[in-house]
Design a protein around this motif. Structure first.
Motif, PDB file in Angstrom:
ATOM      1  N   ARG B 445      70.645 127.127  51.906  1.00 38.79           N
ATOM      2  CA  ARG B 445      70.446 128.406  52.574  1.00 38.79           C
ATOM      3  C   ARG B 445      68.970 128.799  52.591  1.00 38.79           C
ATOM      4  NH1 ARG B 445      68.978 133.223  52.318  1.00 38.79           N
ATOM      5  NH2 ARG B 445      69.894 134.690  53.775  1.00 38.79           N
ATOM      6  N   PHE B 446      68.326 128.552  51.471  1.00 36.16           N
ATOM      7  CA  PHE B 446      66.895 128.863  51.366  1.00 36.16           C
ATOM      8  C   PHE B 446      66.096 128.175  52.472  1.00 36.16           C
ATOM      9  CE2 PHE B 446      62.823 127.148  49.850  1.00 36.16           C
ATOM     10  CZ  PHE B 446      62.121 128.315  49.657  1.00 36.16           C
ATOM     11  N   PHE B 447      66.337 126.870  52.654  1.00 38.50           N
ATOM     12  CA  PHE B 447      65.574 126.146  53.673  1.00 38.50           C
ATOM     13  C   PHE B 447      65.957 126.578  55.084  1.00 38.50           C
ATOM     14  CE2 PHE B 447      64.809 123.001  50.237  1.00 38.50           C
ATOM     15  CZ  PHE B 447      63.434 123.026  50.305  1.00 38.50           C
ATOM     16  N   LEU B 448      67.216 126.859  55.280  1.00 33.96           N
ATOM     17  CA  LEU B 448      67.648 127.265  56.613  1.00 33.96           C
ATOM     18  C   LEU B 448      67.072 128.635  56.969  1.00 33.96           C
ATOM     19  CD1 LEU B 448      69.264 125.661  58.521  1.00 33.96           C
ATOM     20  CD2 LEU B 448      71.239 127.050  58.004  1.00 33.96           C
ATOM     21  N   ASP B 449      67.021 129.495  56.001  1.00 33.92           N
ATOM     22  CA  ASP B 449      66.416 130.800  56.190  1.00 33.92           C
ATOM     23  C   ASP B 449      64.969 130.618  56.650  1.00 33.92           C
ATOM     24  OD1 ASP B 449      66.423 133.626  55.972  1.00 33.92           O
ATOM     25  OD2 ASP B 449      65.259 133.452  54.124  1.00 33.92           O
ATOM     26  N   PHE B 450      64.314 129.654  56.027  1.00 33.64           N
ATOM     27  CA  PHE B 450      62.941 129.333  56.391  1.00 33.64           C
ATOM     28  C   PHE B 450      62.849 128.880  57.854  1.00 33.64           C
ATOM     29  CE2 PHE B 450      59.494 126.279  56.870  1.00 33.64           C
ATOM     30  CZ  PHE B 450      58.432 126.877  56.221  1.00 33.64           C
ATOM     31  N   THR B 451      63.705 127.951  58.255  1.00 34.86           N
ATOM     32  CA  THR B 451      63.595 127.455  59.628  1.00 34.86           C
ATOM     33  C   THR B 451      63.995 128.513  60.650  1.00 34.86           C
ATOM     34  OG1 THR B 451      65.559 126.186  59.039  1.00 34.86           O
ATOM     35  CG2 THR B 451      63.638 124.958  59.598  1.00 34.86           C
ATOM     36  N   VAL B 452      64.965 129.335  60.324  1.00 37.62           N
ATOM     37  CA  VAL B 452      65.339 130.409  61.256  1.00 37.62           C
ATOM     38  C   VAL B 452      64.120 131.297  61.502  1.00 37.62           C
ATOM     39  CG1 VAL B 452      66.667 132.540  61.469  1.00 37.62           C
ATOM     40  CG2 VAL B 452      67.794 130.435  60.749  1.00 37.62           C
ATOM     41  N   ASP B 453      63.423 131.593  60.411  1.00 38.79           N
ATOM     42  CA  ASP B 453      62.241 132.421  60.500  1.00 38.79           C
ATOM     43  C   ASP B 453      61.128 131.746  61.303  1.00 38.79           C
ATOM     44  OD1 ASP B 453      61.569 134.917  59.666  1.00 38.79           O
ATOM     45  OD2 ASP B 453      60.322 134.204  58.016  1.00 38.79           O
ATOM     46  N   PRO B 461      69.100 125.626  71.203  1.00 36.96           N
ATOM     47  CA  PRO B 461      69.816 125.012  70.080  1.00 36.96           C
ATOM     48  C   PRO B 461      69.148 125.332  68.751  1.00 36.96           C
ATOM     49  CG  PRO B 461      69.353 123.387  71.787  1.00 36.96           C
ATOM     50  CD  PRO B 461      68.676 124.644  72.199  1.00 36.96           C
ATOM     51  N   CYS B 462      67.824 125.281  68.739  1.00 40.32           N
ATOM     52  CA  CYS B 462      67.110 125.536  67.498  1.00 40.32           C
ATOM     53  C   CYS B 462      67.143 127.022  67.170  1.00 40.32           C
ATOM     54  CB  CYS B 462      65.683 125.025  67.623  1.00 40.32           C
ATOM     55  SG  CYS B 462      64.555 125.525  66.324  1.00 40.32           S
ATOM     56  N   ARG B 463      66.860 127.858  68.152  1.00 41.63           N
ATOM     57  CA  ARG B 463      66.755 129.289  67.889  1.00 41.63           C
ATOM     58  C   ARG B 463      68.105 129.886  67.485  1.00 41.63           C
ATOM     59  NH1 ARG B 463      65.440 131.089  72.779  1.00 41.63           N
ATOM     60  NH2 ARG B 463      67.558 131.780  73.210  1.00 41.63           N
ATOM     61  N   ALA B 499      69.651 118.208  70.365  1.00 39.73           N
ATOM     62  CA  ALA B 499      69.249 118.953  71.562  1.00 39.73           C
ATOM     63  C   ALA B 499      67.952 119.749  71.409  1.00 39.73           C
ATOM     64  CB  ALA B 499      70.390 119.887  71.985  1.00 39.73           C
ATOM     65  N   SER B 500      67.254 119.611  70.276  1.00 45.27           N
ATOM     66  CA  SER B 500      66.026 120.388  70.104  1.00 45.27           C
ATOM     67  C   SER B 500      64.816 119.612  70.605  1.00 45.27           C
ATOM     68  CB  SER B 500      65.817 120.733  68.636  1.00 45.27           C
ATOM     69  OG  SER B 500      66.814 121.620  68.205  1.00 45.27           O
ATOM     70  N   LEU B 501      63.821 120.360  71.027  1.00 43.83           N
ATOM     71  CA  LEU B 501      62.630 119.737  71.599  1.00 43.83           C
ATOM     72  C   LEU B 501      61.740 119.095  70.539  1.00 43.83           C
ATOM     73  CD1 LEU B 501      60.530 119.298  73.897  1.00 43.83           C
ATOM     74  CD2 LEU B 501      59.711 121.609  73.442  1.00 43.83           C
ATOM     75  N   CYS B 502      61.457 119.811  69.477  1.00 40.82           N
ATOM     76  CA  CYS B 502      60.465 119.291  68.546  1.00 40.82           C
ATOM     77  C   CYS B 502      61.089 118.976  67.200  1.00 40.82           C
ATOM     78  CB  CYS B 502      59.300 120.265  68.382  1.00 40.82           C
ATOM     79  SG  CYS B 502      59.545 121.495  67.105  1.00 40.82           S
ATOM     80  N   GLY B 503      60.242 118.389  66.346  1.00 38.45           N
ATOM     81  CA  GLY B 503      60.692 117.949  65.039  1.00 38.45           C
ATOM     82  C   GLY B 503      61.260 119.061  64.187  1.00 38.45           C
ATOM     83  N   LEU B 504      60.808 120.291  64.398  1.00 36.83           N
ATOM     84  CA  LEU B 504      61.319 121.375  63.568  1.00 36.83           C
ATOM     85  C   LEU B 504      62.827 121.521  63.767  1.00 36.83           C
ATOM     86  CD1 LEU B 504      59.674 124.784  62.886  1.00 36.83           C
ATOM     87  CD2 LEU B 504      62.097 124.666  63.331  1.00 36.83           C
ATOM     88  N   GLY B 505      63.236 121.640  65.018  1.00 34.90           N
ATOM     89  CA  GLY B 505      64.654 121.777  65.294  1.00 34.90           C
ATOM     90  C   GLY B 505      65.435 120.506  64.970  1.00 34.90           C
ATOM     91  N   GLN B 506      64.818 119.366  65.314  1.00 37.79           N
ATOM     92  CA  GLN B 506      65.527 118.108  65.099  1.00 37.79           C
ATOM     93  C   GLN B 506      65.833 117.839  63.633  1.00 37.79           C
ATOM     94  OE1 GLN B 506      62.766 115.508  66.979  1.00 37.79           O
ATOM     95  NE2 GLN B 506      63.254 116.240  69.029  1.00 37.79           N
ATOM     96  N   THR B 507      65.021 118.396  62.747  1.00 34.98           N
ATOM     97  CA  THR B 507      65.231 118.121  61.326  1.00 34.98           C
ATOM     98  C   THR B 507      65.780 119.326  60.561  1.00 34.98           C
ATOM     99  OG1 THR B 507      62.966 118.753  60.830  1.00 34.98           O
ATOM    100  CG2 THR B 507      63.367 116.415  61.228  1.00 34.98           C
ATOM    101  N   ALA B 508      65.845 120.486  61.223  1.00 35.70           N
ATOM    102  CA  ALA B 508      66.239 121.708  60.515  1.00 35.70           C
ATOM    103  C   ALA B 508      67.581 121.593  59.787  1.00 35.70           C
ATOM    104  CB  ALA B 508      66.251 122.892  61.483  1.00 35.70           C
TER     105      ALA B 508
END
Ligand SMILES: Cc1cc2nc3c(=O)[nH]c(=O)nc-3n(C[C@H](O)[C@H](O)[C@H](O)COP(=O)(O)O)c2cc1C
Ligand code: SF4
Ligand code: FES
Ligand code: FES
Lengths: 164, 598
Positions: B445-453, B461-463, B499-508
């Protein structure tokens, strides 16, 4: 990142404005200068209210919405002035696994202020930050420029007292 | 005549624990005793053992002092620097078996297994004095490259060394340079850029190199410039690193004064100069295309690739972007040869890797190990194990893009491919150790909270997807989860990854997927039994009093803010779970360990 707009009235001075104009002049002709201009403007004013963004827009010939788009994108650009005492609790991983989540909850409760905002009297600003590189001392928090490390919830009273 | 050097750490860890006050106290004391001609203070970068800060080393004998306070200075000066008797009480004592031994830095377990290449000068030289870097063969590699090698030979050397990018993905550095040199040959401008955004929260490898050895970066960027045909460089540093920025700035100015940056370097006609750009706290700006958009002065949103930066990077021109640590290896490879480098590490992951070791580990700090070292060696030997007699539960690498390595895989040799195979990744070098008190659902949850932010919001897909995942995790943590939620998490994860464009979404989704893979029973415990086995998730806990241990002292009942505890004096007390707000005040007050969370 969501940002709230300030309700505090703008109190920029003539000197600040002159400094800002100098900064804008300094970067005239530099490619990609908007970031450094905004960073230095924030150093001058402490935050980037819409009034300051307007000056920058006018003098650089950049549309205001583009500038606002940049300011709202980056976490570091503040739309609100900070309190006299700025508390930042590290929520980097190293600090989090050692309990910095409890620290921020406790401070929030004690000062009755949400992370990312300032107390109504303008005294305390509470923020969550990411790693400040002092992970060896985790969990850490900074108050203005002082770093406090190896903390437990029990240490908070003593530390906050110094700033009351 | 200088007869002794005192090294004081000026890294961020130690300055935070007061090393500058220590230095001032030492300066004063040396002056008072008239010793300034004999004893020289050197302010260095990070030694690595930040948890013991402020740290200090006295040469020639190499005595290693830890947690030194300004009040200790008179004793150190009087006893050690004047009479030659190290102050044992302040020496770093390492626990070996049953006894503690005082060791000089190089003999400690912390250092013995390390191999310092990228960190070679950190904690050794004063980073604000270019001559100290030059004395360690600094700028010799640049000289060699400019006077003896063609750009192709430089690229071939880096290719042969097997160096792969240290910023996370592990792309071969030589290959990247080759593409930037060859793909566009129109004689126009090219750029060299350095990624010093260090977005992984809880990692500080790059910062320590910038703070401890900034010239190594400058030299390597100039070499890269020569190799690809660029004359301008940018370093993108996060603004949260004031000391690093300041030292890099000083170093650039000194290099210019010495003619090592600027026009006609070493009289060879090669021109190269560089400047610093500050990030502004957006994690996505560590992604290469976003970083370049940010340097150009825009919102740092990623753009689709291709075109790759080697073709169209900064200001639409071919650009090489490497991580700080990647650059920190370059001069060494040029001077010692590619075979020397590839002899370290594993077949597909040559050389060493720097890790920021943090979390539940005795020696928090910075370590550099040959690739292929096992996680067990890092945790147990170098890291000194888990404090307070707790058990190792997992290590997290790769930050918000990575995953967890559970205890049964602790013998995995660390390299790019092994980590990927077990569902984590090398990442930039954060290595966070967790013990049995950490809840893996909470960490996910901690890491996901980070990526959402940090999601820039460009793709849905990422947002939206990461937000949905976070909501599900919140639901589970609050005790309202159902088994279907676990399937929903997995479905969403696959969708976001593809379905995400960049590495942030692809690895989130990785932190969630990897904890689901290794700690599924912990998720099940939250969902089905409504319990948090690690005792972290507040809504799933109840505080109870063990009747056998309770002496009826009433301390808990008095401290409870909501009056949830009842019982008469000298009789076991009970907690009314309906009233209890789970603040834990009673537990910390109980002297008999009679209150437990379950
Ligand atoms: C969301 C995201 C964040 C990243 N953050 C960093 C970072 O902080 N530092 C870094 O060096 N690379 C980071 N990277 C990797 C860079 O995109 C890039 O691959 C790297 O800087 C290339 O250098 P290297 O080949 O030397 O590793 C990040 C990638 C993504 C997708
Ligand atoms: S994947 Fe996420 S961070 Fe990357 S571009 Fe899309 S929305 Fe932005
Ligand atoms: S994680 Fe808090 S200082 Fe690094
Ligand atoms: S900052 Fe001093 S040892 Fe790391």
């Amino acid at each position: 990142m969501k940002k709230k707009l300030t309700t505090v009235q703008f109190r920029g001075t003539k000197e600040q404005e002159e400094k800002l104009l100098e900064v804008i002049e300094k970067y005239r002709g530099t490619k990609g200068a908007m970031m450094p201009i905004l960073q230095e403007a924030q150093d001058i004013y402490g935050y980037l209210p819409i009034e300051v963004q307007k000056i920058i827009a006018e003098k650089t010939g950049t549309p205001l919405e583009e500038i606002f788009g940049i300011v709202s994108f980056y976490a570091q650009f503040a739309l609100n002035p900070k309190g006299d005492v700025s508390i930042a609790v590290c929520l980097g991983t190293a600090c989090y696994v050692k309990g910095s989540g409890d620290l921020i909850n406790k401070i929030q409760e004690k000062l009755n202020v949400e992370p990312g905002s300032t107390t109504p009297d303008g005294k305390f600003t509470l923020e969550a930050t990411r790693c400040i590189g002092a992970c060896g001392l985790a969990p850490v928090l900074t108050i203005n420029n002082d770093v406090y490390g190896r903390l437990t919830v029990a240490d908070l009273d003593g530390i906050l007292e110094k700033y009351l | 005549m200088i007869r002794s050097h005192v090294l004081i750490c000026g890294g961020t860890g130690c300055t935070s624990s007061g090393s500058m006050a220590l230095r001032d106290a030492l300066e004063k004391e040396l002056e008072a005793k008239g010793l300034t001609e004999e004893i020289k203070i050197v302010t260095t970068g990070c030694f690595g053992l930040c948890a013991l800060g402020p740290v200090m080393i006295v040469y020639p004998d190499g005595t290693f002092y830890s947690m030194v306070q300004p009040t200790d200075i008179p004793e150190i000066v009087e006893e050690h620097l004047l009479k030659g008797r190290p102050v044992e009480r302040l020496e770093y004592h390492e626990k070996t078996g049953d006894h503690h031994v005082a060791n000089s830095l190089n003999e400690t377990n912390f250092y013995k297994k390390q191999k310092r290449v990228a960190l070679r000068n950190c904690g050794v030289i004063n980073p604000e004095v270019i001559d100290e870097y030059i004395a360690m063969d600094g700028y010799a590699a640049l000289g060699k490259v400019l006077t003896e090698m063609t750009p192709e030979q430089v690229i071939d050397t880096i290719l042969a060394s097997g160096l792969r990018g240290r910023g996370g993905a592990g792309f071969p550095t030589g290959k990247k340079w080759q593409l930037a040199r060859n793909l566009v040959q129109d004689g126009g401008k090219k750029y060299v850029a350095c990624n010093a955004d260090e977005g992984d929260p809880g990692a500080f490898m790059d910062r320590s190199i910038l703070e401890g050895d900034p010239h190594a970066l400058i030299e390597a960027m100039a070499i890269a410039g020569y190799a690809i045909g660029a004359d301008e460089g940018f370093v993108y540093v996060r603004a949260e690193y004031p000391i690093a920025i300041q030292r890099l700035d000083i170093a650039i100015k000194q290099a210019r004064e010495y003619g090592l940056l600027g026009k006609n370097i070493f009289g060879t006609g090669f021109n190269f100069d560089m400047s610093i750009r500050l990030g502004a706290g957006a994690f996505v700006c560590g992604e290469e295309t976003a970083l370049m958009t940010s340097i150009e002065g825009n919102r740092g949103e990623p753009r689709p690739r291709p075109p790759f930066p080697a073709v169209k990077g900064l200001f639409e021109r071919p650009t090489v972007l490497n991580n700080v640590e990647t650059y920190a290896n370059i001069a060494q490879i040029i001077l010692n040869g590619p075979e020397w480098f590839s002899s370290m590490g594993t077949e597909k992951s040559a050389g060493t890797k720097v890790f920021a070791l943090g979390g539940k580990i005795t020696n928090t700090g910075l370590v550099e190990i040959p690739m292929g070292t096992t996680l067990r060696e890092v945790v147990e030997e170098i890291g000194g194990g888990i404090p307070n007699g707790k058990k190792f539960k997992a290590a997290q690498t790769g930050g918000p893009s990575g995953g967890c390595i559970p205890a049964h895989l602790i013998d995995t040799p660390i390299d790019y491919d092994n980590l990927l195979a077990i569902g984590s990744m090398m990442g930039s070098g954060g290595l966070i150790v967790m013990d049995e008190d950490n809840c893996m659902v909470d960490i996910a949850r901690f890491f996901l909270d980070f990526t959402v932010d940090e999601s820039c919001g460009k793709c849905t897909p990422c947002r939206v997807g990461t937000k949905r995942m976070l909501e599900i995790l919140d639901k589970i943590i609050a005790g309202n989860g159902e088994l279907e939620d676990i399937d929903r998490l997995e479905e969403l994860a696959e969708y976001i990854k593809s379905a995400s464009l960049c590495g942030l979404g692809q690895t989130a989704p990785n932190p969630v997927l990897s904890t689901l893979r290794y700690f599924r029973d912990e998720y099940i415990a939250h969902v089905v039994d409504k319990k948090c086995p690690a005792g972290v998730c507040k809504n799933l806990l109840s505080y109870v009093i063990v009747a056998d241990k309770c002496k009826g002292c009433t301390a808990c009942a008095r401290v409870c803010p909501v009056g949830a505890i009842s019982g008469s004096v000298k009789q076991p007390h009970v907690i009314d779970t309906a009233k209890c707000i789970k603040c834990g005040a009673c537990m910390s007050k109980c002297k008999f360990g009679a209150i437990i969370k379950q």
